[in-house]
Design a protein around this motif. Sequence first.
Motif, short mmCIF file in Angstrom:
data_model
loop_
_atom_site.label_atom_id
_atom_site.label_comp_id
_atom_site.label_asym_id
_atom_site.label_seq_id
_atom_site.Cartn_x
_atom_site.Cartn_y
_atom_site.Cartn_z
N UNK A 33 0.97 -1.44 0.05
CA UNK A 33 0.15 0.06 0.14
C UNK A 33 0.62 0.97 -0.12
N UNK A 34 1.56 0.92 0.73
CA UNK A 34 2.51 2.76 0.71
C UNK A 34 3.87 2.22 -0.80
N UNK A 35 3.65 1.58 -1.13
CA UNK A 35 4.51 1.70 -3.13
C UNK A 35 2.96 2.33 -3.79
N UNK A 41 1.97 9.51 -6.23
CA UNK A 41 2.06 10.15 -6.38
C UNK A 41 2.75 10.64 -7.20
N UNK A 42 3.60 9.99 -7.57
CA UNK A 42 5.28 10.08 -8.79
C UNK A 42 4.69 10.43 -9.91
N UNK A 43 4.05 9.93 -10.65
CA UNK A 43 3.47 8.72 -11.93
C UNK A 43 3.12 10.50 -12.56
N UNK A 44 2.80 11.40 -12.48
CA UNK A 44 2.07 12.58 -13.02
C UNK A 44 3.17 13.45 -13.03
N UNK A 93 9.90 9.48 8.20
CA UNK A 93 10.59 10.01 8.70
C UNK A 93 11.43 11.37 7.13
N UNK A 94 11.24 11.11 6.49
CA UNK A 94 11.19 11.85 4.93
C UNK A 94 10.21 12.86 4.71
N UNK A 95 9.10 11.82 5.06
CA UNK A 95 8.45 13.22 4.59
C UNK A 95 8.48 14.17 6.03
N UNK A 96 8.48 13.78 6.55
CA UNK A 96 8.33 14.59 8.01
C UNK A 96 9.85 15.76 7.67
N UNK A 97 10.41 15.32 7.57
CA UNK A 97 12.00 15.94 7.05
C UNK A 97 11.85 16.96 5.78
N UNK A 98 10.72 16.16 5.16
CA UNK A 98 10.63 17.19 3.51
C UNK A 98 9.85 18.43 4.48
N UNK A 99 8.86 18.55 4.90
CA UNK A 99 7.79 19.11 6.02
C UNK A 99 8.12 19.57 6.24
N UNK A 100 9.96 19.82 7.16
CA UNK A 100 9.29 20.12 8.38
C UNK A 100 8.50 21.08 9.39
N UNK A 101 8.42 21.65 10.17
CA UNK A 101 7.29 22.05 10.61
C UNK A 101 5.85 22.30 9.96
N UNK A 102 6.00 22.01 9.08
CA UNK A 102 4.61 22.30 8.71
C UNK A 102 3.96 20.55 8.02
N UNK A 103 4.77 19.39 8.80
CA UNK A 103 4.13 18.40 8.45
C UNK A 103 3.52 18.47 8.75
N UNK A 104 2.17 18.97 9.66
CA UNK A 104 1.01 18.60 10.39
C UNK A 104 0.41 19.04 9.25
N UNK A 105 0.30 20.41 9.01
CA UNK A 105 -0.98 20.46 8.00
C UNK A 105 -0.78 19.64 6.16
N UNK A 106 0.59 19.33 5.90
CA UNK A 106 0.29 18.49 4.67
C UNK A 106 -0.15 17.81 4.83
N UNK A 108 -2.85 16.27 6.33
CA UNK A 108 -4.25 16.72 6.92
C UNK A 108 -5.06 17.30 5.84
N UNK A 109 -4.10 18.06 4.56
CA UNK A 109 -4.41 18.54 3.67
C UNK A 109 -4.12 17.34 1.84
N UNK A 110 -3.90 16.50 2.23
CA UNK A 110 -3.53 16.08 1.83
C UNK A 110 -3.95 13.89 1.84
N UNK A 111 -4.87 13.38 1.36
CA UNK A 111 -5.87 12.40 1.43
C UNK A 111 -4.59 11.66 1.51
N UNK A 112 -3.73 11.17 0.12
CA UNK A 112 -2.82 10.43 0.10
C UNK A 112 -1.89 9.76 0.04
N UNK A 113 -1.74 11.04 1.02
CA UNK A 113 -0.77 10.95 2.50
C UNK A 113 -0.98 10.62 3.89
N UNK A 114 -2.31 10.73 3.82
CA UNK A 114 -2.44 10.00 4.98
C UNK A 114 -2.85 8.75 4.69
#
Length: 162
Positions: A33-35, A41-44, A93-106, A108-114
């Motif tokens: 599922x993660x893959x 996300x990547x294909x488009x 960890x990469x997701x949290x590192x990429x978004x930094x302090x804005x991880x929670x809002x990012x 919350x706004x992306x169902x695919x990421x959830x």
Amino acid sequence: MSATERGSDREYAGRDASRKRLLRAVAAQTAALSAAVHFLWAWPRLGEPADARPYVFLLGGVFTVAVAVATLRADEYRRLYALGAGTLAAFLVGYAGWHGGGTAPALASDPLAIVGKGAEVVGIVAFLALYRFAPPTGVVVERRKEAAGGSEPTGEDEDVRE
């Protein structure tokens, strides 16, 4: 002396067999599922010249699918389970590192990421539980040798060939 004779194999042979089957299924499904989320996300975004993430996500997704297949088909190898947990943790960890302090809002706004991050958390827990329940690698290797028809030759009784 074989692993069975030492008793170490008996200790792990039937240990939590039904739990292991369930955990292997959960670990493989969450990794797949993660893959899938990373592929979706990547294909488009593959044509974007300045962003390397889509290509990294495709490679990471392929690797994660390989780990999921190996989890279902291979023997119980702790290294495989550690690899599965580490791969999913790297995505998390990469997701949290990429978004930094804005991880929670990012998030919350992306169902695919959830979906992806939820699968990764559950997958990490499943892989770590499998690691805990799996016998040491030496026991698994000894089992394979015995199943193949005995232990491998040690070299003491072989003829020297020139």
